[in-house]
Design an enzyme around this catalytic site. Structure first.
Site, PDB file in Angstrom:
ATOM      1  N   ASP A   1       0.776  -0.878  -0.505  1.00  9.45           N
ATOM      2  CA  ASP A   1      -0.267   0.147  -0.014  1.00  9.45           C
ATOM      3  C   ASP A   1       0.448   1.254   0.388  1.00  9.45           C
ATOM      4  OD1 ASP A   1      -2.502   1.497   0.165  1.00  9.45           O
ATOM      5  OD2 ASP A   1      -2.216   1.132   2.438  1.00  9.45           O
TER       6      ASP A   1
ATOM      7  N   GLU B   1       2.605   4.963  -3.511  1.00  5.60           N
ATOM      8  CA  GLU B   1       2.426   6.140  -4.921  1.00  5.60           C
ATOM      9  C   GLU B   1       3.770   6.496  -5.560  1.00  5.60           C
ATOM     10  OE1 GLU B   1       0.196   5.603  -2.834  1.00  5.60           O
ATOM     11  OE2 GLU B   1      -1.076   4.669  -4.095  1.00  5.60           O
TER      12      GLU B   1
ATOM     13  N   ASP C   1      -8.321   3.643  -2.690  1.00  7.21           N
ATOM     14  CA  ASP C   1      -9.627   4.026  -1.519  1.00  7.21           C
ATOM     15  C   ASP C   1     -11.461   4.967  -2.687  1.00  7.21           C
ATOM     16  OD1 ASP C   1      -8.237   3.121   0.106  1.00  7.21           O
ATOM     17  OD2 ASP C   1      -7.597   5.344   0.849  1.00  7.21           O
TER      18      ASP C   1
END
Ligand code: MIG
Length: 799
Positions: free
Chosen positions: A405, A408, A483
């Site tokens: 997770d 980015e 999300d």
């Protein structure tokens, strides 16, 4: 950042006249008198790379996206020097490059124009940062449509849109919000019934404009790096997608359990809570294969540690869950807590593995653990170290999958949500700033994780899921769309995102079923599960801060619907696994938008909702509350309603009634759909029959079934079973032929053949030309046959 006027910018520079060229094996280079070089490389007859420099020489050729093992080689290549242009001809296309300004155009062999430069390549010098902003514009053809680009939250057809590629932690993103978590600078154009693809392999922030700024112009540009793109000719979209996927790579087969149903929440803890969730699945008989531990399992969010208060004995717990058929998947984030007592931090510091700012200090940013440093996954030495960190989790504790997770990379409490752009990266020996490395950071993390999990899971197969990804990440990891929100609009978005990911080479993807942020109503959850079981990755996940999102958080009816659809997924596992095999072998997308399925039918060009699951099942979710049915387009061909077995002729829009516990599903006539019995988890049951649902069609149809040991690597040594079926329906006869390949002997010995849509009453049945005795009454009632699996031809003869 570049704004709307990028194409008219006065300071833009253009190639001047071509003054010379040379041709070496598969490459032709053209030189202008202002130091531009265009290098055209013919990788295949229908795959051509165009690479530009403005410096008079090329820098090191390096890409993270291209799969080194991709196949190339052409049949024909001819370069000719005409009056006004040079022509490069292959056995599929002709490319003309104008001498006066280097603008190029590509035609098929019937002189139909496929792609044509408008301004073509141009650039803006970037004094502050060095290098160029590189730009390309193409004219767009009448009726041209555009598809691809990964997980964009907008209509499938991108015509009229401007899109931005910059991996971003976009919590609770909205429809049309840009940019999102993943970067796939690949699109498919379609006009005059012909498809082509463009892969702009540039990891800087990129933009694509599909007739948004100007009606007849498509453009793409990047804030740095090279104008370096691949042109792929179809003419079928399947050719484009499979070639793109071959170029950027395919995954290995996942373990079959990874295609089961997964349950996640932020977070399940302590152990007793996780165990309750596990027990409830078994009690309610809702199949489930994987349970996830989100960040709270760690000690103060330190990766590779356990909170011993919540999870006193992870190894025992993981083993107990495994006994009950659950695989444990744990989250691992990139941020490493700055803590002198923490072994991962200490080691990385000692070995100098963290990313640094331009002037030397380590990149410091706040994430869950507080102040963190971040490993430079673009350094192969760091990746190797990272892979090694998984030993304890995987080998000793028995965790089966890892969830990456925040890669980015996400940074909290800073306006740009990520690293400052001056951060330095190794980029596998091509040092650069974060401007260039940002979009591939997540992929390199997932890659390192994948190698670690694979190493320690061996001889079993690894399972990795990542949030951020660049083109090619599919070689290492599955993904989810980040999300999302528990709204009907997000259900619509998820449906499109998954289709788009599928035709963008990254098929092993799913959405957070039910929505991550906010609380879904029971109805929304049910509708989402009904769609989610048809997505390659199928996981319920939620942020957990507004109530529960396990199936039993809703009423009985929703629980029953969840069970019904998850059961269906488990029945369809051999079908789904076969889809996956076609994806890894041939790059065929697992989900096919209708336009992919039938690009010649213009009715499909703007469809969003319906898609083909695999090759033969048409699915259309219900995307609105209180629906009693919906309108949908049935693509051309012959179909059967899955629920009623009624025949339906395609090529038209219809209204279809549905109940709350159904969504429209149709099966292509002539198909053979393989099914396993419902299991609570993959491998729970031993069974002696493979069900084959045979849908009669007048004429021929092919179906295939791939199976193997469901885990491990024996399949690579030929230990798989590949069945190809051919059905041939006549007015009073149905013939089913089977051809088997591979050295894997499946556990079942029989087929249970369900005959659907036979237009005649059965008079006789022959198996390999021998009369097969059957009980007429039962066959009439049940319409199935049980047959030993070894046959090669089955004849069903009508009265
Ligand atoms: O800042 O780990 O998208 O799936 O549950 C939030 C907690 C961090 C974001 C992920 C989500 C995950 C959550 N994470």
């Amino acid at each position: 950042m570049i704004t709307n006027t990028e194409l008219e910018y006065k300071g833009d520079l253009y190639p001047t006249k071509i003054v010379s060229y040379d041709h070496e094996v598969d490459s032709v280079s053209f030189y202008t008198d202002n130091s531009v070089i265009l290098k055209v490389t013919v990788l295949r007859d229908s795959l051509i790379r165009f690479r530009f420099t403005t410096k008079g020489y090329f820098s090191n050729d390096f890409s993270y996206a291209i799969d080194k093992s991709h196949t190339h080689g052409y049949n024909f290549l001819e370069v000719t020097d005409e009056d006004e242009y040079y022509q490069i001809k292959t056995s599929k296309v002709k490319c003309k490059i104008q001498k006066i300004d280097m603008r190029l155009s590509i035609f098929d062999l019937n002189d139909c124009i496929i792609l044509e430069d408008e301004l073509g390549f141009h650039w803006e010098e970037s004094y502050e940062l060095g290098g160029n902003i590189v730009k390309m514009s193409k004219t767009s053809k009448d009726g041209e449509c555009f598809y691809g680009l990964g997980d964009k939250a907008t209509q499938l057809n991108l015509k009229g849109k401007r899109l931005e590629n910059f991996a971003t932690d976009q919590y609770a993103f909205q429809k049309d919000q840009e940019p999102l978590y993943k970067v796939v600078p690949f699109y498919i154009g379609l006009h005059n019934k012909k498809s082509y693809g463009i892969f702009f392999d540039n990891t800087f922030r990129t933009y694509f404009d599909f007739c948004h700024e100007r009606r007849n112009v498509t453009s793409y540009w990047a804030e740095g790096g090279e104008m370096n793109y691949y042109f792929i000719y179809g003419p079928q979209m399947e050719d484009v997608v499979t070639t793109y996927t071959d170029l950027t790579g395919k995954p290995e087969l996942p373990p079959l359990w990874a295609l089961g149903y997964h349950q996640c929440k932020w977070s399940y803890y302590p152990e007793s809570n996780l165990k309750e969730v596990a027990a409830k699945f078994r009690e309610l008989k809702i199949p489930c294969d994987a349970l996830y531990l989100d960040i709270d399992y760690m000690e103060g969010f330190r990766c590779f540690t356990w909170n011993k208060e919540y999870f006193p004995d992870p190894k025992r717990m993981v083993a107990e869950l495994a006994e009950d058929g659950f695989k444990t998947v744990v989250i691992i984030d990139p941020g490493i807590k700055i803590d002198k007592e923490y072994f991962v931090y200490k080691e990385a510091l000692e070995k100098d593995y963290f990313c640094k700012r331009a002037d030397g200090p380590y990149m410091k940013g706040k994430v869950w653990p507080g102040e963190c440093n971040f490993p430079d996954y673009t350094n192969p030495v760091v990746r190797e170290w990272w892979a090694g960190l998984f030993k304890e989790l995987i080998s000793d504790i028995g965790v089966k999958g890892v969830w990456n997770d925040m890669n980015e990379p996400a940074v909290m409490e800073v306006p740009n949500k990520t690293f400052p752009m001056d951060v330095r990266h190794d980029y596998d020996g091509n040092p650069c700033s974060h401007r260039k490395a940002h979009n591939i950071y997540g992929t390199q993390m997932a890659r390192a994780t994948y190698h670690g999990v694979k190493r320690f899971a061996y001889p079993k197969r690894p399972f990795v899921i990542t949030r951020s990804a660049y083109a090619g990440a599919q070689r290492y990891s599955s993904s989810w769309t980040g999300d999302n929100i528990a709204t009907w609009e997000h259900l619509w978005i998820a449906n499109i995102q998954m289709q788009r990911m599928s035709i963008s080479g990254m098929g092993f993807t799913g959405s957070d079923i039910g929505g991550f942020a906010e609380q879904p109503s029971g109805e929304l959850y049910a509708r989402w599960i009904q769609l989610g079981v048809f997505h390659p990755f199928c996981r319920t996940h939620s942020s957990g801060d507004h109530g529960d999102q396990e199936p039993w958080a809703f009423d009985e009816e929703v629980i029953d619907i969840t069970r019904k659809f998850v059961n269906l997924r488990y029945q369809l596992l051999p079908y789904l696994y076969t889809m996956f095999w076609q994806y890894i072998e041939q790059g065929i997308p697992m989900l096919k938008p209708l336009v992919y399925f039938d690009q010649e039918d213009i009715q499909t060009h703007y469809r969003n909702d319906e898609f083909i699951f695999g090759n033969q099942i048409l699915v259309c979710p219900i995307l609105e509350p209180n629906a009693l049915g919906r309108r949908m387009y049935i693509p051309r061909g012959d179909w059967y309603n899955y629920w009623t077995n009624e025949y339906c002729k395609g090529g038209k829009e219809i209204w279809i009634d549905t109940k709350f516990d159904e969504i429209p599903i149709f099966v292509k006539a002539g198909s053979i759909i393989p099914k396993y019995p419902v299991q609570q988890y993959v491998g729970e049951l031993e069974f002696d029959e493979l069900s084959l649902d045979v849908y009669y069609k007048l004429g021929k149809e092919k179906s295939v079934v791939y199976e193997d040991a469901q885990d491990g690597y024996d399949y690579k040594k030929g230990r798989y079973s590949f069945l190809s079926f051919q059905t041939n329906g006549k007015n009073n006869e149905l013939i089913v032929q089977v051809h088997k390949e591979g050295k894997y002997d499946t556990q079942y010995s029989k087929y249970k053949i369900n005959l659907i849509g036979l237009p005649f009453a059965i008079k006789a049945i022959q198996i390999d030309n021998v009369e097969f005795l059957f009980d007429r009454e039962t066959l009439k009632k049940e319409s199935y046959l049980i047959v030993d699996k070894g046959f090669t031809a089955l004849h069903i003869i009508g009265e």
